[in-house]
Design a protein around this motif. Sequence first.
Motif, PDB file in Angstrom:
ATOM      1  N   ASN A 416       0.911  -1.332  -0.013  1.00 42.04           N
ATOM      2  CA  ASN A 416       0.127  -0.014  -0.080  1.00 42.04           C
ATOM      3  C   ASN A 416       0.883   1.134  -0.158  1.00 42.04           C
ATOM      4  N   MET A 417       2.075   1.147  -0.231  1.00 39.09           N
ATOM      5  CA  MET A 417       3.000   2.304  -0.409  1.00 39.09           C
ATOM      6  C   MET A 417       2.974   3.221   0.996  1.00 39.09           C
ATOM      7  N   ARG A 418       3.049   2.338   2.285  1.00 39.34           N
ATOM      8  CA  ARG A 418       3.162   3.134   3.284  1.00 39.34           C
ATOM      9  C   ARG A 418       4.464   2.867   3.935  1.00 39.34           C
ATOM     10  N   ARG A 419       4.742   4.315   4.607  1.00 41.46           N
ATOM     11  CA  ARG A 419       6.258   4.194   4.954  1.00 41.46           C
ATOM     12  C   ARG A 419       6.413   3.254   6.218  1.00 41.46           C
ATOM     13  N   TRP A 420       5.326   3.228   6.895  1.00 40.38           N
ATOM     14  CA  TRP A 420       5.538   2.352   8.009  1.00 40.38           C
ATOM     15  C   TRP A 420       5.712   1.104   7.923  1.00 40.38           C
ATOM     16  N   GLY A 421       5.590   0.477   6.604  1.00 34.70           N
ATOM     17  CA  GLY A 421       6.324  -0.846   6.312  1.00 34.70           C
ATOM     18  C   GLY A 421       7.673  -0.877   6.319  1.00 34.70           C
ATOM     19  N   VAL A 422       8.231   0.072   5.843  1.00 35.58           N
ATOM     20  CA  VAL A 422       9.758   0.051   5.891  1.00 35.58           C
ATOM     21  C   VAL A 422      10.398   0.491   7.406  1.00 35.58           C
ATOM     22  N   ALA A 423       9.751   1.328   7.911  1.00 40.51           N
ATOM     23  CA  ALA A 423       9.955   2.188   9.337  1.00 40.51           C
ATOM     24  C   ALA A 423       9.804   0.875  10.488  1.00 40.51           C
ATOM     25  N   LEU A 424       8.809  -0.197  10.037  1.00 45.15           N
ATOM     26  CA  LEU A 424       8.783  -1.411  10.945  1.00 45.15           C
ATOM     27  C   LEU A 424       9.725  -2.410  10.720  1.00 45.15           C
ATOM     28  N   TYR A 425       9.821  -2.722   9.538  1.00 47.32           N
ATOM     29  CA  TYR A 425      10.420  -3.871   8.853  1.00 47.32           C
ATOM     30  C   TYR A 425      11.933  -3.685   9.349  1.00 47.32           C
ATOM     31  N   VAL A 426      12.773  -2.448   9.147  1.00 45.87           N
ATOM     32  CA  VAL A 426      13.996  -2.302   9.520  1.00 45.87           C
ATOM     33  C   VAL A 426      14.541  -2.682  10.895  1.00 45.87           C
ATOM     34  N   PRO A 427      13.805  -2.099  11.811  1.00 46.60           N
ATOM     35  CA  PRO A 427      14.310  -2.310  13.091  1.00 46.60           C
ATOM     36  C   PRO A 427      13.634  -3.824  13.579  1.00 46.60           C
ATOM     37  N   CYS A 428      12.708  -4.222  13.029  1.00 47.20           N
ATOM     38  CA  CYS A 428      12.610  -5.694  13.404  1.00 47.20           C
ATOM     39  C   CYS A 428      13.386  -6.734  12.781  1.00 47.20           C
ATOM     40  N   ILE A 429      14.131  -6.294  11.681  1.00 44.42           N
ATOM     41  CA  ILE A 429      15.323  -7.021  11.305  1.00 44.42           C
ATOM     42  C   ILE A 429      16.387  -6.896  12.222  1.00 44.42           C
ATOM     43  N   VAL A 430      16.684  -6.004  12.609  1.00 43.81           N
ATOM     44  CA  VAL A 430      17.845  -5.427  13.581  1.00 43.81           C
ATOM     45  C   VAL A 430      17.531  -6.227  14.625  1.00 43.81           C
ATOM     46  N   GLY A 431      16.412  -6.312  15.591  1.00 44.97           N
ATOM     47  CA  GLY A 431      15.998  -6.992  16.513  1.00 44.97           C
ATOM     48  C   GLY A 431      16.016  -8.653  16.577  1.00 44.97           C
ATOM     49  N   GLU A 432      15.663  -8.830  15.316  1.00 42.11           N
ATOM     50  CA  GLU A 432      15.773 -10.492  15.015  1.00 42.11           C
ATOM     51  C   GLU A 432      17.359 -10.749  14.968  1.00 42.11           C
ATOM     52  N   ILE A 433      18.539  -9.987  14.288  1.00 42.21           N
ATOM     53  CA  ILE A 433      19.730 -10.178  14.383  1.00 42.21           C
ATOM     54  C   ILE A 433      20.182 -10.243  15.860  1.00 42.21           C
ATOM     55  N   ILE A 434      19.775  -9.308  16.718  1.00 36.52           N
ATOM     56  CA  ILE A 434      20.199  -9.455  18.155  1.00 36.52           C
ATOM     57  C   ILE A 434      19.691 -10.612  18.853  1.00 36.52           C
ATOM     58  N   VAL A 435      18.420 -10.846  18.649  1.00 37.70           N
ATOM     59  CA  VAL A 435      18.026 -12.206  19.428  1.00 37.70           C
ATOM     60  C   VAL A 435      18.752 -13.395  18.971  1.00 37.70           C
ATOM     61  N   ALA A 436      19.214 -13.283  17.646  1.00 40.49           N
ATOM     62  CA  ALA A 436      19.952 -14.666  17.130  1.00 40.49           C
ATOM     63  C   ALA A 436      21.109 -14.498  17.721  1.00 40.49           C
ATOM     64  N   ALA A 437      21.773 -13.277  17.842  1.00 40.48           N
ATOM     65  CA  ALA A 437      23.164 -13.099  18.316  1.00 40.48           C
ATOM     66  C   ALA A 437      23.402 -13.800  19.766  1.00 40.48           C
ATOM     67  N   VAL A 438      22.174 -13.417  20.561  1.00 38.21           N
ATOM     68  CA  VAL A 438      22.402 -13.740  22.085  1.00 38.21           C
ATOM     69  C   VAL A 438      22.007 -15.009  22.410  1.00 38.21           C
ATOM     70  N   GLY A 439      21.163 -15.642  21.463  1.00 39.73           N
ATOM     71  CA  GLY A 439      20.614 -16.969  21.535  1.00 39.73           C
ATOM     72  C   GLY A 439      19.332 -17.034  22.295  1.00 39.73           C
ATOM     73  N   LEU A 440      18.739 -15.906  22.532  1.00 37.36           N
ATOM     74  CA  LEU A 440      17.279 -15.921  23.096  1.00 37.36           C
ATOM     75  C   LEU A 440      16.172 -16.902  22.384  1.00 37.36           C
TER      76      LEU A 440
END
Length: 466
Positions: A416-440
């Motif tokens: 739907n060409m909404r900026r919130w899609g990108v604004a939510l996606y990028v921090p979620c990916i960063v969060g997944e990387i942190i969660v995977a790195a610490v093994g949670l």
Amino acid sequence: MREFCWSLSKEENPDVILRLHGSGWIGHKTLLACQRLIFERGWFQGIECRFTHPDTGDRLLLRCVRVDGTAQWRPALFCHGKEVPELTGVEPPPAAKRPRSIAVVTGLTYLCMLMAVIMLPSIRSILDALYLQHADRKFVLTATEPNLPAGALTIGPQDLPPATQGQLYHAQLHATGGTPPYHWAPIKKSWPAGMTLDPVSGELTYTPPNRYDSIGSFQLQDAAGATADGAFAIVVRPAKLLNKNWPRIDTVRLPPAVYGDPYEYQLDGTGGVPPYHWEKLTGELPSGVSINKSSGAISGTPEPQARFKLEASMKEQLKAGMVGEPLRIALADQGLILSGAARISLAEEGPGWLITSGDHRYLVTSAADHLQLSDYAGYYPFTARLIDSEYNWTQDVVPWVIPFVVTAVCLLGFWNMRRWGVALYVPCIVGEIIVAAVGLLPIAIIAIVLQSLISLVGIANYGRMY
């Protein structure tokens, strides 16, 4: 919130009000007519509605119409087919003008996600085939009737020694009763390729080409013309041990079962990682008998195997003595050819009749509107599988769950060409990387890489979004 108003009278006060609670067409929607609620609709529901004006009784239609020359849509109210002017002049929600890169990436991603959900059972089967530690073994369970006639031609369980992959193998089939000499013949539809059977001696000759067990079916005929069918299973040992840690089934053969008597035999397994899971992979067991998935015990009370049904009128032909011609013809029509000396007798174990034809015995029982004919001796080839607990398919699927959900939600914004899609996606990916790195939580690295590539497409088109 956007508010669209229409008036069906000359007064400036609006009669009909449409409220869009959100930044676009995706959002909560409310329609009022003369301050009376017509509908309240959710985020993904449309606005089209037919209703009657509460005061005037006019028939109204609310729907979306395309703005001339654009991909934009606006709400429009029609009274008796004629459009009513909108009062406020509020701009309609902007339409999504997707670049080709957004459309292709989002569409393909959703398609792949849909296919993954639909194919989840197949994916599980593929993962199990690749990583599941298991052992298979072929067995033949022989079931007989409790009161065989003395001297009847009988084929019991075949106690054959194990074979070794790639080595020449010899074994002797056995039978009792009847009138020797015997004639042995393989049943080709279930006979292992490369195996030979001596028609006079009943000796098997075979060189196992692989490490998999073999099952074969055969027919025996004696000098008096009586016949009997049988089957055997040959355990094949691999030329070399493939994996010492894999589970294995130690049981080689099964004792015979008797129809109508309780049966129980414990399959034994070793190696691997307990607890074990047992299952019947292929073949059939007698009716009433099953494998316990936890213990591996084969238990139950075997019942005769149903062959086919006869008309209830044939009951008149079931009299003690020789089989009459009408019954013989009715059975021949079903593919069952009886010998010339076939006889009928009352079943000793319960209501019914026994038809004896050579060594073959058939049980006939009476139902409400038909007669049921069943085999009263048979063999049941099947494959048992032992699975250990080292691998569970969920350990390869669970790491994809969080990226799957995050991607499914954020791509709604992309589409739907909404900026919130990108604004939510990028921090979620960063969060997944942190969660995977610490093994949670387990997060698939490949999923993170794919998400990052999708997010780059959104970042590249961020300026075109709103």
